[in-house]
Scaffold this motif. Structure first.
Motif, PDB file in Angstrom:
ATOM      1  N   ASP A 300       0.631  -1.331   0.118  1.00  0.00           N
ATOM      2  CA  ASP A 300       0.012  -0.023   0.045  1.00  0.00           C
ATOM      3  C   ASP A 300       0.890   1.276   0.032  1.00  0.00           C
ATOM      4  N   SER A 307       2.142   6.263  -7.197  1.00  0.00           N
ATOM      5  CA  SER A 307       0.936   6.960  -7.709  1.00  0.00           C
ATOM      6  C   SER A 307       1.126   8.542  -7.830  1.00  0.00           C
ATOM      7  N   GLU A 335      -1.856   1.521 -15.540  1.00  0.00           N
ATOM      8  CA  GLU A 335      -2.523   2.275 -14.657  1.00  0.00           C
ATOM      9  C   GLU A 335      -1.777   3.587 -14.361  1.00  0.00           C
ATOM     10  N   ARG A 339      -2.923   7.797 -14.688  1.00  0.00           N
ATOM     11  CA  ARG A 339      -2.808   8.692 -13.638  1.00  0.00           C
ATOM     12  C   ARG A 339      -1.842   9.934 -13.800  1.00  0.00           C
ATOM     13  N   SER A 463      -3.754  -3.109  -7.757  1.00  0.00           N
ATOM     14  CA  SER A 463      -4.925  -2.854  -6.977  1.00  0.00           C
ATOM     15  C   SER A 463      -5.007  -1.706  -6.016  1.00  0.00           C
ATOM     16  N   GLN A 464      -3.709  -1.349  -5.578  1.00  0.00           N
ATOM     17  CA  GLN A 464      -3.557  -0.441  -4.636  1.00  0.00           C
ATOM     18  C   GLN A 464      -3.554   0.946  -5.368  1.00  0.00           C
ATOM     19  N   LYS A 466      -5.012   1.610  -8.088  1.00  0.00           N
ATOM     20  CA  LYS A 466      -6.349   1.812  -8.730  1.00  0.00           C
ATOM     21  C   LYS A 466      -7.136   2.403  -7.423  1.00  0.00           C
ATOM     22  N   ALA A 467      -6.792   1.881  -6.371  1.00  0.00           N
ATOM     23  CA  ALA A 467      -7.773   2.372  -5.068  1.00  0.00           C
ATOM     24  C   ALA A 467      -7.458   3.870  -4.631  1.00  0.00           C
ATOM     25  N   SER A 468      -6.292   4.135  -4.846  1.00  0.00           N
ATOM     26  CA  SER A 468      -5.858   5.420  -4.291  1.00  0.00           C
ATOM     27  C   SER A 468      -6.382   6.394  -5.002  1.00  0.00           C
TER      28      SER A 468
END
Lengths: 468, 91
Positions: A300, A307, A335, A339, A463-464, A466-468
């Motif tokens: 995470d 990101s 991904e 961003r 996945s982290q 994408k979530a952030s």
């Protein structure tokens, strides 16, 4: 010899040269390969026999039946190998095909020698050269294949092996020289068999002591050997297309071998005659690292770093391919790209199991080649990079190559990941790399280790992010 | 030996060196594989040797040479093509 065939040869030679030339740029490489293949096909269809008539217009007899069925069997085997091999196993496949070519060159040279009643020394020399070098390339390539497949992983060296090799070499040369001058009668055939046996043995003895990391250099060298053997066969048979093609492969292969050695910063003699990692540099490195520990990081936190970075450089190594995580790394790059993060890949010249192997593996995962940068392009701007993500690479980012004169990799050009603002290393464990030496990068203040299987770690990162 | 052949040999050596000298390392694997396929031209030699083979031993060994050569040349070009078809530019 008809004029038609002379013209065909010129066409074939031009197609082969253009083909190799076009193979040198990613935009045209596929066409280069096709041009060379077309040239080969044209040459095959127009091939004349010793009398100058096209081979394919003769009467059908047992010989021609065998030729056609042999071509079909070889075509089937070659296609099977070519389309079933995994991209990670590409170096092995090249070694195997090279071995087959070497074996064929040896057989052709040997058969021509055995058949000829009286041979002038110059022709005999060419025949014997083809037999000797072809046989050596055959067994050498097979050993290289087995080594890369992990069946003969460790370098095997026994006491006095260099002396045995030298004796084998001298014996082979002496026998070859004697046969060149006394090439007549039935006795010569028996000695020819002895020569072939010695050459086969020498191929094994030459490659067996060499470590897996140096295998690509060996394959490249054996590739050029096979080319030279084919050129010699071309002289014997009087087929100019074979002479030109074999010589082209021989000289370009030699240069490619030297380029690879340069990229690894190892003289070619060192590769062939010195086993790697025998120097006692381990204790030095351990002393320098005593009391230092690595800092680990969770997925995470790593995802956050990535990101919110402006520029990310990904350094992939063979560990990435072993974990079969090329598609995950592609997903992560996409991904991050969405961003607004600037992502590129930095490829070390010897990343993977062969120079350029990593590019093939990433291309398989649909990563466009203009996103892949060479080491020389990335190093000068490394200070501006926010995060350098090292995945399954070790020796090619080891600053010891710059800082530790005692290190066995000292002087090897590396990707200077340690100069980035932050470094995240994805690694299964703290095991040493192929060269078997400690990596100072892992202990630097700006380095964080993300332990675990590369595929699982990358999936978590995606996945982290994408979530952030 | 015929000096024309020597002349051709030397020219081919120089051309081989020249066309490789500026290849980026990203293409070294396909290049090795492609030149590997080109020395599969030994198939020609295998065919010509087998065409004039008389004894059972010569027929057998010639057949093996043709199989090896054909596998080298066809397999080599196919596997190189398989690698290169994956090299794509950004869409």
């Amino acid at each position: 010899m008809g004029t038609v065939w002379s013209l065909v040869i010129i066409g074939v030679a031009v197609l082969l040269m253009l083909g190799i030339k076009l193979l040198g740029s990613p935009k045209t490489a596929r066409w280069g390969n096709r041009l060379a293949a077309i040239g080969m096909l044209v040459g095959l269809l127009a091939l004349p026999d010793a009398g100058g008539d096209p081979v394919w217009q003769r009467d059908w007899n047992l010989n021609y039946l065998l030729i056609v069925s042999g071509i079909i069997v070889g075509l089937a085997l070659g296609a099977l190998g070519a389309y079933s091999v995994k991209m990670t196993a590409m170096p092995q496949m090249v070694a195997l095909f090279n071995g087959l070519g070497g074996g064929a060159a040896a057989l052709v040279g040997g058969l021509e020698f055995a058949r000829a009643a009286a041979v002038p020394p110059s022709s005999a020399a060419a025949m014997l050269f083809a037999t000797l070098i072809g046989a050596l390339a055959f067994t050498g390539s097979v050993v290289a294949y087995l080594k890369l497949n992990g069946k003969l992983e460790r370098p095997r060296l026994f006491r006095g092996q260099h002396i045995v090799n030298a004796l084998l070499f001298i014996a082979t040369l002496a026998l070859g020289g004697w046969l060149t001058l006394h090439a007549t009668g039935g006795g010569a055939t028996a000695l020819l068999l002895l020569l072939a046996a010695l050459a086969l043995l020498f191929g094994v003895a030459l490659v067996l002591p060499i470590g897996g990391a140096d295998m690509p250099v060996v394959i490249s060298l054996l590739n050029s050997f096979t080319g030279l053997a084919v050129a010699a066969d071309g002289l014997v048979i009087g087929n100019l297309a074979m002479l030109v093609a074999g010589t082209l492969v021989g000289s370009s292969g030699t240069l490619l071998t030297l380029l690879m050695c340069k990229a690894m910063n190892r003289p070619v003699g060192n590769v062939l005659f010195g086993a790697f990692g025998s120097g006692g540099s381990g204790p030095v490195a351990a002393g320098a690292l005593a009391g230092k520990s690595v800092k680990s990081i969770q997925a995470d936190e790593a995802a956050l770093l990535l990101s919110y970075a402006r520029q990310v450089v990904i350094v992939p190594g063979y560990g990435l391919a072993v974990a079969q995580a090329q598609h995950q790394v592609c997903e992560l790059a996409e991904e991050l790209g969405q961003r607004g993060v600037e992502v590129c890949f930095a490829i070390h010249p010897v990343a993977g199991r062969m120079p350029g192997h990593m590019n093939v593996l990433l291309a398989e995962a649909n990563i466009p080649y203009d996103q892949l940068h060479e080491m020389e392009a990335v190093n000068p701007v490394m200070e501006r990079v926010d995060v350098c993500l090292v995945i399954g690479a070790n020796d090619v980012v080891n600053p010891a190559a710059r800082e530790e004169p005692a290190s066995p990799i000292y002087g090897m050009p590396i990707i200077e990941a340690d100069r980035a603002k932050a470094v995240i290393v994805l690694k299964r464990s703290m095991a040493a790399g192929f060269a078997g030496i400690d990596n100072h990068l892992f202990y630097k203040d700006n380095t964080r280790m993300l332990f675990g299987d590369a595929k699982a770690s990358l999936t978590a990162l995606v996945s982290q992010v994408k979530a952030s | 030996m015929d000096t024309n052949l020597l002349f051709i040999f030397i020219l081919a050596v120089i051309v081989g060196f020249e066309i490789i000298s500026k290849v980026p390392s990203m293409l070294h694997t396909p290049l090795m594989s492609g030149t590997n396929a080109i020395h599969g031209i030994i198939l020609f030699g295998g065919i010509l040797t087998l065409a004039d083979a008389a004894s059972p031993v010569a027929l057998t060994l010639g057949f093996v040479a043709v199989v090896f050569g054909a596998a080298n040349v066809f397999g080599g070009f196919m596997v190189t093509d398989r690698m290169l078809q994956m090299f794509k530019k950004r869409k």
